[in-house]
Write a protein that holds these residues in place. Structure first.
Motif, PDB file in Angstrom:
ATOM      1  N   ARG A 121     -26.702   7.846   1.894  1.00  0.00           N
ATOM      2  CA  ARG A 121     -27.731   7.308   3.416  1.00  0.00           C
ATOM      3  C   ARG A 121     -28.672   6.289   2.908  1.00  0.00           C
ATOM      4  NH1 ARG A 121     -31.226  12.020   5.945  1.00  0.00           N
ATOM      5  NH2 ARG A 121     -33.020  10.935   4.427  1.00  0.00           N
TER       6      ARG A 121
ATOM      7  N   THR B 222     -25.875  16.687   1.600  1.00  0.00           N
ATOM      8  CA  THR B 222     -26.449  15.010   2.739  1.00  0.00           C
ATOM      9  C   THR B 222     -25.223  14.722   2.895  1.00  0.00           C
ATOM     10  OG1 THR B 222     -28.371  15.279   1.778  1.00  0.00           O
ATOM     11  CG2 THR B 222     -27.640  12.793   3.299  1.00  0.00           C
TER      12      THR B 222
ATOM     13  N   TYR C 203     -31.314  16.541   1.981  1.00  0.00           N
ATOM     14  CA  TYR C 203     -33.221  15.596   1.264  1.00  0.00           C
ATOM     15  C   TYR C 203     -33.965  16.164   2.379  1.00  0.00           C
ATOM     16  CZ  TYR C 203     -29.241  12.435  -0.139  1.00  0.00           C
ATOM     17  OH  TYR C 203     -29.258  11.492  -1.407  1.00  0.00           O
TER      18      TYR C 203
ATOM     19  N   SER D 114     -28.762  22.002   5.956  1.00  0.00           N
ATOM     20  CA  SER D 114     -27.750  20.791   6.716  1.00  0.00           C
ATOM     21  C   SER D 114     -26.812  20.730   7.711  1.00  0.00           C
ATOM     22  CB  SER D 114     -26.094  21.082   6.376  1.00  0.00           C
ATOM     23  OG  SER D 114     -26.402  22.716   7.287  1.00  0.00           O
TER      24      SER D 114
ATOM     25  N   GLN E  39     -31.712  17.202   7.026  1.00  0.00           N
ATOM     26  CA  GLN E  39     -30.818  17.958   6.264  1.00  0.00           C
ATOM     27  C   GLN E  39     -30.531  17.548   4.733  1.00  0.00           C
ATOM     28  OE1 GLN E  39     -29.482  13.098   6.191  1.00  0.00           O
ATOM     29  NE2 GLN E  39     -27.636  13.718   7.955  1.00  0.00           N
TER      30      GLN E  39
ATOM     31  N   TYR F 237     -28.024  18.600  -3.967  1.00  0.00           N
ATOM     32  CA  TYR F 237     -28.353  17.536  -2.184  1.00  0.00           C
ATOM     33  C   TYR F 237     -27.529  16.613  -2.225  1.00  0.00           C
ATOM     34  CZ  TYR F 237     -32.671  20.678  -3.096  1.00  0.00           C
ATOM     35  OH  TYR F 237     -33.624  22.335  -2.802  1.00  0.00           O
TER      36      TYR F 237
ATOM     37  N   CYS G  94     -30.058  23.778   0.783  1.00  0.00           N
ATOM     38  CA  CYS G  94     -28.682  22.335   1.894  1.00  0.00           C
ATOM     39  C   CYS G  94     -28.860  23.164   2.680  1.00  0.00           C
ATOM     40  CB  CYS G  94     -28.531  22.334   0.543  1.00  0.00           C
ATOM     41  SG  CYS G  94     -29.311  21.339  -0.911  1.00  0.00           S
TER      42      CYS G  94
END
Length: 631
Positions: A322, A70, A176, A227, A174, A66, A223
């Motif tokens: 991030r 990201t 996450y 994305s 995203q 993940y 994911c």
């Protein structure tokens, strides 16, 4: 009051939630230690035989999966033209998704509980080819339709408003975001992912490699769907049309987030087609996004040309971490193992690299971007590196000019006087530039000066003959404030003194030793001072500063200001870095230049007469001084 099973049981633990799984691992290790396995290979035996450790390893691989997706989504220098939703990820979304990994912890704990209750399940083969086929059949026959039905139900009025709306509250999907959902939803998702695994084990085809492959493939596809970057070429669907019903694309799932009443499937659009919930625009939009990925996107109105400060801060970039990028900078313990990697990347960038896009945000219909010169702070002080650095800066300015950028602001050392005269070198070399080159230091001076209380009648100034020091001294002397200018150069002091009005020159005083300021309680630090030199300041002194790096906060009986900075306006959109929306004053100065549409370059010496104008204009546009926010 929240609906039942909305909140996670360990929310109160915050980041300490990981201790819950440590308990499982510690218990297993202790048990094996007690079982007389104290020999050279006991740790290897544990790794081989312990499901608990396999679950731990799998959980770590899932976290890496993940995080990697990201990071890829935020590598704007690779993905900017392939992004589906063009908005930036803001602090609100970052904060909401902070504990996106709750579901990994949940599934790990439940797996351990199941194995402790039914230990015979743990008897397994390392690999079984029949198991992969069986799992695939279970997934298609049970998991896909079960997820489709559950997901569609959660878009009903009650379940959506009380549960699923949390997942859809993220404006920009995203990786996450896939984990950002309620406790109830992840309990059901755990069932969806568990059915094929448990079913395969029950029929006798289960294996260790099956669990690793299925779970990681499941995560990979989730994911991919979240994305927000289209990477699946449309040509494969034109060559084999049926694949469009088998393969979920990021565009397909982004349409679900945008319109919500279509595209409910897990990974196979076939089930939307069967349920008559397939969005007919999916393939047309997918092709359009693929074609647009080969074109340049929107031209920014403003560019802030930054550089990397040091190896540690390079791990603070949005595409590296991030969450860390959204918080005030400091060296986090979990980044220390990655410092050698960052150092190697720095060396590679030194050998071959070019200026690249770091982040972007929108403000009042304008697109603002941050580009980074691929050089680290220490390199700016290497004489043999100056020519190469100036070449990178010049190429960035010329590129901005070709694109049609209106303003480019030089950050920190990119406008070093010794390097390029505060940007003068480029403006003189290219007199027909349409892009306005700005150092932003006029607003930096304004921020520092407006931090000084009105009752102050004397200040001590180090770095007194620098660009900012000169402007601060000339401004204060006009206000009848006595400025003790620390400099050994009488010639440079005299040159500044001659710029002051005749009736103000007496307020500029040259001093050569720190002892001369031992009765002054307002120190403005523009040149780094040691703890020993700070000892000359009287108790109660406040240290204002514009020196990089900031001085050590050594004196407990004194106070220290931060580097000159401002808070971005409240209407900024998609802003998710720069320490909670606080930017350096030179960045803010460039923003003001762009918003106001000024047509002049701001390079070289600071125009003291414009300091008040630039400051008032910044306030007018909604920028706020950081000092005012902390009051």
């Amino acid at each position: 009051m929240a609906a039942p099973f909305y909140a996670w049981p360990w929310e109160f633990l915050g980041s300490y939630k990981y201790a819950l799984y440590v308990i499982f691992v510690a218990k297993d290790m202790y048990t094996r230690f007690q079982q007389d396995r104290i020999k050279d290979s006991w740790i290897l035996d544990t790794l081989k035989d312990s499901w608990i450790l396999h679950i731990l390893i799998l959980s770590m691989l899932r976290l890496i999966m993940y995080q990697s997706w990201t990071s890829y989504s935020n590598m704007l220098f690779l993905t900017r033209n392939s992004r589906i939703i063009k908005k930036g990820v803001d602090f609100k979304q970052i904060d909401k998704e902070w504990h996106w990994d709750n579901f990994i912890l949940l599934q790990a704990m439940v797996a351990n509980l199941v194995l402790s209750m039914f230990p015979t399940i743990g008897e397994h083969h390392v690999s079984n080819k029949s198991g992969f086929i069986t799992t695939t059949l279970f997934h298609i026959a049970i998991s896909e339709p079960v997820f489709y039905t559950i997901h569609k139900c959660f878009h009903g009025d009650y379940l959506f408003s009380h549960y699923h709306s949390l997942h859809h509250s993220s404006a920009v999907p995203q990786a996450y975001t896939a984990g950002h959902a309620t406790f109830l939803e992840h309990l059901l998702l755990m069932t969806v992912i568990g059915i094929p695994i448990i079913g395969t084990f029950l029929v006798g085809y289960g294996s260790l490699s099956l669990i690793y492959c299925y779970v990681l493939t499941f995560d990979l596809l989730r994911c991919l769907g979240h994305s927000n970057v289209e990477i699946i070429p449309y040509q494969i669907f034109e060559a084999i049309p049926f694949l469009k019903y088998i393969i979920l694309t990021p565009t397909y799932h982004s349409l679900h987030h945008a319109e919500m009443d279509t595209n409910y499937c897990l990974f196979m659009p076939l089930f939307d087609a069967l349920g008559n919930t397939l969005n007919r625009k999916s393939w047309k939009m997918h092709k359009r996004n693929c074609l647009n990925s080969g074109k340049n996107g929107r031209v920014p109105d403003f560019v802030f040309l930054a550089h990397v400060v040091d190896v540690s801060s390079s791990l603070h970039a949005p595409f590296v971490n991030r969450s860390a990028a959204s918080m005030p900078y400091y060296t986090r313990f979990y980044t220390i193992p990655f410092l050698p990697v960052a150092f190697l990347v720095m060396l590679a960038m030194w050998v071959k690299s070019r200026t690249f896009l770091i982040s972007f945000y929108n403000i009042r219909g304008r697109l603002h971007q941050t580009w980074a010169v691929p050089r680290f702070g220490f390199q700016y002080f290497l004489p043999f590196a100056a020519k190469g650095i100036n070449k990178h800066i010049e190429e960035a300015i010329l590129r901005a000019d070709r694109l049609g950028v209106k303003v480019i602001s030089l950050a920190a050392l990119n406008k070093n006087e010794a390097l390029n005269g505060g940007g003068t070198l480029f403006v003189n070399k290219h007199p027909n530039l349409r892009v306005r080159v700005v150092h932003g230091n006029t607003l930096t001076a304004g921020v520092i000066l407006n931090e000084i209380p009105e009752h102050v009648c004397e200040v001590f100034l180090t770095g007194a003959t620098s660009k900012l020091g000169r402007a601060i001294a000339l401004y204060l002397c006009r206000k009848k404030v006595r400025v003790l200018m620390l400099t050994l150069s009488t010639e440079r002091f005299k040159n500044i003194q001659e710029e002051a009005p005749a009736d103000c020159t007496k307020f500029l005083v040259q001093i050569t030793k720190y002892q001369a300021a031992q009765n002054c309680k307002t120190w403005i630090v523009g040149k780094w001072i040691t703890p020993r030199e700070q000892m000359f300041a009287p108790s109660g002194t406040h240290f204002h500063q514009f020196v990089v790096p900031p001085i050590l906060q050594f004196r407990r009986d004194c106070t220290y200001g931060d580097l000159a900075a401002m808070k971005m306006p409240d209407d900024v959109q998609g802003f998710g870095s720069c320490e909670r929306g606080v930017v350096h004053a030179c960045h803010a100065g460039g923003v003001v230049h762009a918003l106001e549409g000024w047509a002049h370059h701001e390079v070289g010496a600071i125009d003291v007469n414009r300091i008040d104008l630039v400051w008032k204009t910044a306030i007018k546009h909604g920028l706020k001084p950081v000092s005012a926010l902390s009051v």
